[in-house]
Design a protein around this motif. Sequence first.
Motif, PDB file in Angstrom:
ATOM      1  N   CYS A  18       0.916  -1.180  -0.016  1.00  0.00           N
ATOM      2  CA  CYS A  18      -0.095   0.041   0.132  1.00  0.00           C
ATOM      3  C   CYS A  18       0.921   1.384   0.035  1.00  0.00           C
ATOM      4  O   CYS A  18       0.497   2.314   0.746  1.00  0.00           O
ATOM      5  N   GLY A  19       1.986   1.413  -0.622  1.00  0.00           N
ATOM      6  CA  GLY A  19       2.907   2.392  -0.884  1.00  0.00           C
ATOM      7  C   GLY A  19       3.769   2.456   0.400  1.00  0.00           C
ATOM      8  O   GLY A  19       4.570   3.347   0.301  1.00  0.00           O
ATOM      9  N   TYR A  20       3.863   1.651   1.409  1.00  0.00           N
ATOM     10  CA  TYR A  20       4.794   1.767   2.387  1.00  0.00           C
ATOM     11  C   TYR A  20       5.953   0.478   2.270  1.00  0.00           C
ATOM     12  O   TYR A  20       5.620  -0.644   2.054  1.00  0.00           O
ATOM     13  N   GLN A  21       7.224   1.031   2.608  1.00  0.00           N
ATOM     14  CA  GLN A  21       8.100   0.214   2.682  1.00  0.00           C
ATOM     15  C   GLN A  21       8.117  -0.639   3.971  1.00  0.00           C
ATOM     16  O   GLN A  21       8.357  -0.008   4.904  1.00  0.00           O
ATOM     17  N   VAL A  22       8.137  -1.832   3.969  1.00  0.00           N
ATOM     18  CA  VAL A  22       8.277  -2.695   5.069  1.00  0.00           C
ATOM     19  C   VAL A  22       9.123  -4.017   4.946  1.00  0.00           C
ATOM     20  O   VAL A  22       9.513  -4.287   3.852  1.00  0.00           O
ATOM     21  N   PHE A  77      -4.225  -2.136   4.422  1.00  0.00           N
ATOM     22  CA  PHE A  77      -2.847  -2.397   4.692  1.00  0.00           C
ATOM     23  C   PHE A  77      -2.766  -3.577   5.439  1.00  0.00           C
ATOM     24  O   PHE A  77      -1.914  -4.365   5.291  1.00  0.00           O
ATOM     25  N   ALA A  78      -3.617  -3.816   6.532  1.00  0.00           N
ATOM     26  CA  ALA A  78      -3.452  -5.030   7.625  1.00  0.00           C
ATOM     27  C   ALA A  78      -3.770  -6.313   6.716  1.00  0.00           C
ATOM     28  O   ALA A  78      -3.080  -7.239   6.675  1.00  0.00           O
ATOM     29  N   ALA A  79      -4.759  -6.339   6.059  1.00  0.00           N
ATOM     30  CA  ALA A  79      -5.084  -7.456   5.041  1.00  0.00           C
ATOM     31  C   ALA A  79      -3.988  -7.829   4.170  1.00  0.00           C
ATOM     32  O   ALA A  79      -3.715  -9.117   4.047  1.00  0.00           O
TER      33      ALA A  79
END
Length: 94
Positions: A18-22, A77-79
């Motif tokens: 979702c556009g976040y680097q994790v 995001f969580a899913a």
Amino acid sequence: MPDIRDILQLKPIDTEICGYQVRILRPTLADLVDAIRVNQADPVEAKCWMLVRHLRTRDGEQVFPDIASASLAPARFAAECVAEIERLYNEGSD
């Protein structure tokens, strides 16, 4: 397909969700035991537990410090994170 050495050495996965680097930590045997226990007690809490246990920033910092904060994560995001984490629990079984 991931390298078997990466799986056996528990090399974390760096990805974008979702556009976040994790960074997602690969599960250990102890994680599997805990995941089964938590899932039997409360499947919804188990999803939050996965976010707490496996989700990190690219710097290795924990994204959600506890289940309560993970339960407030944006649903999409969580899913997507949980789907990726669950995939890692099955990694190498095919």
